[in-house]
Write an enzyme that holds these catalytic residues in place. Structure first.
Site, PDB file in Angstrom:
ATOM      1  N   SER A  56       0.780  -1.161  -0.107  1.00 13.92           N
ATOM      2  CA  SER A  56      -0.020  -0.156   0.027  1.00 13.92           C
ATOM      3  C   SER A  56       0.930   1.110   0.088  1.00 13.92           C
ATOM      4  CB  SER A  56      -1.152  -0.026   1.078  1.00 13.92           C
ATOM      5  OG  SER A  56      -0.215   0.652   2.140  1.00 13.92           O
ATOM      6  N   ILE A  58       3.196   4.471  -0.420  1.00 13.25           N
ATOM      7  CA  ILE A  58       4.418   4.938  -1.236  1.00 13.25           C
ATOM      8  C   ILE A  58       4.950   3.704  -1.913  1.00 13.25           C
ATOM      9  CG2 ILE A  58       6.573   6.095  -0.745  1.00 13.25           C
ATOM     10  CD1 ILE A  58       5.485   7.586   1.578  1.00 13.25           C
ATOM     11  N   SER A 186      11.973   9.592   7.153  1.00 11.42           N
ATOM     12  CA  SER A 186      10.870  10.785   7.160  1.00 11.42           C
ATOM     13  C   SER A 186      11.356  12.031   7.500  1.00 11.42           C
ATOM     14  CB  SER A 186       9.687  10.293   8.141  1.00 11.42           C
ATOM     15  OG  SER A 186       8.879  11.385   8.428  1.00 11.42           O
ATOM     16  N   TYR A 199       8.049   7.119  16.921  1.00  5.54           N
ATOM     17  CA  TYR A 199       8.260   7.086  15.188  1.00  5.54           C
ATOM     18  C   TYR A 199       9.461   8.224  15.142  1.00  5.54           C
ATOM     19  CZ  TYR A 199       7.080   8.019  10.418  1.00  5.54           C
ATOM     20  OH  TYR A 199       7.085   7.784   8.987  1.00  5.54           O
ATOM     21  N   LYS A 203      13.038   6.787  13.526  1.00  5.33           N
ATOM     22  CA  LYS A 203      13.612   7.344  12.196  1.00  5.33           C
ATOM     23  C   LYS A 203      14.920   8.083  12.215  1.00  5.33           C
ATOM     24  CE  LYS A 203       9.903   6.330   9.307  1.00  5.33           C
ATOM     25  NZ  LYS A 203      10.170   5.137   8.308  1.00  5.33           N
ATOM     26  N   SER A 234      -1.545   8.065   2.329  1.00  2.00           N
ATOM     27  CA  SER A 234      -1.400   6.621   2.270  1.00  2.00           C
ATOM     28  C   SER A 234      -2.174   6.293   3.662  1.00  2.00           C
ATOM     29  CB  SER A 234       0.005   6.393   2.742  1.00  2.00           C
ATOM     30  OG  SER A 234       0.552   6.866   3.910  1.00  2.00           O
TER      31      SER A 234
HETATM   32  N1  LIG Z   1       2.730   8.756   4.445  1.00  2.00           N
HETATM   33  C1  LIG Z   1       3.646   9.707   5.026  1.00  2.00           C
HETATM   34  O1  LIG Z   1       3.072  10.898   5.175  1.00  2.00           O
HETATM   35  C2  LIG Z   1       4.966   9.200   5.256  1.00  2.00           C
HETATM   36  C3  LIG Z   1       5.935  10.453   5.549  1.00  2.00           C
HETATM   37  C4  LIG Z   1       7.163  10.027   5.772  1.00  2.00           C
HETATM   38  C5  LIG Z   1       7.654   8.710   5.994  1.00  2.00           C
HETATM   39  N2  LIG Z   1       6.657   7.651   5.575  1.00  2.00           N
HETATM   40  C6  LIG Z   1       7.323   6.459   5.774  1.00  2.00           C
HETATM   41  O2  LIG Z   1       6.802   5.635   4.318  1.00  2.00           O
HETATM   42  C7  LIG Z   1       6.678   4.371   4.513  1.00  2.00           C
HETATM   43  C8  LIG Z   1       5.541   3.606   3.993  1.00  2.00           C
HETATM   44  O3  LIG Z   1       4.339   4.161   4.453  1.00  2.00           O
HETATM   45  P1  LIG Z   1       2.908   4.705   3.801  1.00  2.00           P
HETATM   46  O4  LIG Z   1       3.056   6.133   4.016  1.00  2.00           O
HETATM   47  O5  LIG Z   1       3.070   4.363   2.499  1.00  2.00           O
HETATM   48  O6  LIG Z   1       2.209   3.936   4.818  1.00  2.00           O
HETATM   49  P2  LIG Z   1       1.074   2.522   4.682  1.00  2.00           P
HETATM   50  O7  LIG Z   1       0.079   2.848   3.282  1.00  2.00           O
HETATM   51  O8  LIG Z   1       0.598   2.191   5.771  1.00  2.00           O
HETATM   52  O9  LIG Z   1       2.236   1.380   4.221  1.00  2.00           O
HETATM   53  C9  LIG Z   1       3.036   0.855   4.976  1.00  2.00           C
HETATM   54  C10 LIG Z   1       3.637  -0.500   4.507  1.00  2.00           C
HETATM   55  O10 LIG Z   1       4.400  -1.104   5.411  1.00  2.00           O
HETATM   56  C11 LIG Z   1       4.073  -2.439   5.424  1.00  2.00           C
HETATM   57  N3  LIG Z   1       4.207  -3.104   6.850  1.00  2.00           N
HETATM   58  C12 LIG Z   1       3.904  -2.504   7.880  1.00  2.00           C
HETATM   59  N4  LIG Z   1       4.392  -3.415   8.820  1.00  2.00           N
HETATM   60  C13 LIG Z   1       5.112  -4.414   8.300  1.00  2.00           C
HETATM   61  C14 LIG Z   1       5.888  -5.785   8.856  1.00  2.00           C
HETATM   62  N5  LIG Z   1       5.888  -6.096  10.038  1.00  2.00           N
HETATM   63  N6  LIG Z   1       6.353  -6.386   7.851  1.00  2.00           N
HETATM   64  C15 LIG Z   1       6.545  -6.020   6.240  1.00  2.00           C
HETATM   65  N7  LIG Z   1       5.720  -4.991   5.824  1.00  2.00           N
HETATM   66  C16 LIG Z   1       5.125  -4.030   6.943  1.00  2.00           C
HETATM   67  C17 LIG Z   1       2.702  -2.438   5.020  1.00  2.00           C
HETATM   68  O11 LIG Z   1       2.156  -3.836   4.612  1.00  2.00           O
HETATM   69  P3  LIG Z   1       1.488  -5.065   5.333  1.00  2.00           P
HETATM   70  O12 LIG Z   1       0.514  -4.292   6.200  1.00  2.00           O
HETATM   71  O13 LIG Z   1       0.632  -5.515   4.367  1.00  2.00           O
HETATM   72  O14 LIG Z   1       2.455  -5.871   6.002  1.00  2.00           O
HETATM   73  C18 LIG Z   1       2.408  -1.384   4.097  1.00  2.00           C
HETATM   74  O15 LIG Z   1       2.826  -1.934   2.852  1.00  2.00           O
HETATM   75  C19 LIG Z   1       6.805   4.129   6.135  1.00  2.00           C
HETATM   76  O16 LIG Z   1       8.166   3.681   6.554  1.00  2.00           O
HETATM   77  C20 LIG Z   1       6.621   5.547   6.712  1.00  2.00           C
HETATM   78  O17 LIG Z   1       7.386   5.955   7.867  1.00  2.00           O
HETATM   79  C21 LIG Z   1       5.364   7.814   5.302  1.00  2.00           C
END
Ligand SMILES: NC(=O)c1ccc[n+]([C@@H]2O[C@H](COP(=O)([O-])OP(=O)(O)OC[C@H]3O[C@@H](n4cnc5c(N)ncnc54)[C@H](OP(=O)(O)O)[C@@H]3O)[C@@H](O)[C@H]2O)c1
Length: 324
Positions: A56, A58, A186, A199, A203, A234
């Site tokens: 899901s 990013i 992040s 968090y 990070k 996301s």
């Molecule tokens: N969205 C933002 O604003 C933002 C900003 C800065 C950084 N980020 C970083 O971007 C990354 C992706 O987040 P996102 O925003 O795309 O959120 P997201 O849509 O919730 O995606 C999170 C992803 O991590 C996977 N995940 C979670 N726990 C896991 C585990 N134990 N083992 C393997 N996979 C796992 C989830 O897959 P499953 O649930 O299928 O395992 C999902 O594919 C994160 O590291 C987040 O900190 C996001």
């Protein structure tokens, strides 16, 4: 005298241009230059990229971006059916065939399975060019009332999960004297955020590990990149940890919040990968400008960020009170 005035004018013009680029863009200056003059993600055709957290957000949209570039992809996360959905979409919208996209379920918390997962990828594609360690969860809660188990859970996933998989992947990259470790941090990896201390702490730790790793791996021709996005649409908030262990926050971000779209974030990640940039900041304003302030003028940043942080907390409290 004329020359000094000319020089002063040139300096002022450059300074104004740089400030304007910082204030009216969605990524840092080097990434802006790479987008305009560097390689695009299309230059990554044929590269084997392993995306963790591809089910899901990013990670999912980075998979689409790289599928369009004709990369060979390994899609990992815990939810198999979501990975299959992402693979199907890659086949529809990208320049990839069924064999080019490999679904490999993986739990980052189960570090004892990581070595076997690396072997499985190597058996399928023979090599790993880029490891995108992207899996993560956010946190919503105050420092004091957050259980230590939650702090540990966050570090297990964000820091130790990532370190374990990177350690397992490195031998094959070192053998080939080629590779790219690409890590999701992040804005919170660079500066504090209220009500998200585990968090932010995790990070920051990831940033520190990667800064050291980058120096250690130069001799093996292995690059290390860290991407620091600000808010991106996301499912991150929905699956946030809370103050109590094993609890989900449950509420989603609303569409009208000041956020970047996931395709734009993925596009910039593709450019970072193609140009092997060591660190990239990707964020809507004013967060991007505040990152520059934090980096280069920490004292005024602390005053501004404390005020913004207090406002954010008050907004969160108001929201929680209205719901009761
Ligand atoms: N969205 C933002 O604003 C933002 C900003 C800065 C950084 N980020 C970083 O971007 C990354 C992706 O987040 P996102 O925003 O795309 O959120 P997201 O849509 O919730 O995606 C999170 C992803 O991590 C996977 N995940 C979670 N726990 C896991 C585990 N134990 N083992 C393997 N996979 C796992 C989830 O897959 P499953 O649930 O299928 O395992 C999902 O594919 C994160 O590291 C987040 O900190 C996001």
């Amino acid at each position: 005298m004329v020359c000094v005035s000319c020089l002063a004018l040139v300096v002022i013009a450059i300074f104004t241009f740089v400030c304007w680029r910082i204030l009216f863009s969605d990524c840092d200056l080097i990434l802006q230059l790479a987008e305009k003059f560097g390689k695009s993600s299309a230059s990554l055709t044929g590269k084997v990229v392993w995306i963790i957290g591809a089910s899901s957000g990013i990670g999912e949209f980075t998979a689409y971006e790289l599928a369009k570039a004709g990369c060979h992809l390994v899609l990992s996360a815990r939810r198999n059916e979501e990975l299959d959905r992402v693979k199907s979409q890659c086949l529809v919208s990208g320049k990839v065939k069924d064999d080019d996209v490999f679904v490999l379920p993986l739990n980052m918390l189960k570090t004892d399975t990581h070595a076997a997962a690396v072997e499985t990828v190597l058996q399928h594609f023979n090599k790993i060019d880029i490891l995108f360690s992207n899996a993560g969860r956010h946190h919503r809660g105050m420092f004091e009332s957050t259980s230590l188990d939650v702090d540990r859970e966050m570090f297990e996933l964000t820091v130790f999960g990532a370190m374990s998989l990177i350690k397992a992947t490195l031998p094959s990259m070192k053998e080939r004297k080629e590779g790219h470790i690409f890590v999701m941090s992040s804005v919170a990896g660079k500066q504090g955020a209220p009500a998200a201390s585990p968090y932010t702490g995790a990070k920051h730790a990831l940033q520190g590990y990667c800064d050291c790793l980058r120096m250690e791996l130069i001799q093996y021709n292995i690059d290390v990149s860290v991407v620091c996005p600000g808010p991106v649409h996301s499912n991150l908030i929905q699956y946030s940890l809370t103050e109590k262990s094993s609890e989900f926050y449950g509420k989603a971000w609303t569409k009208d919040e000041n956020m970047m779209t996931t395709p734009r974030c993925a596009e910039l990640i593709g450019i970072m990968m193609a140009n092997k940039l060591g660190e990239g900041w990707i964020s809507p304003q004013p967060i991007l400008a505040l990152m520059y302030l934090n980096q280069y003028l920490p004292w005024p940043f602390q005053r501004v960020s404390t005020k913004i942080g207090m406002k954010a907390l008050a907004k969160m409290r108001d929201g929680a009170a209205k719901e009761k």
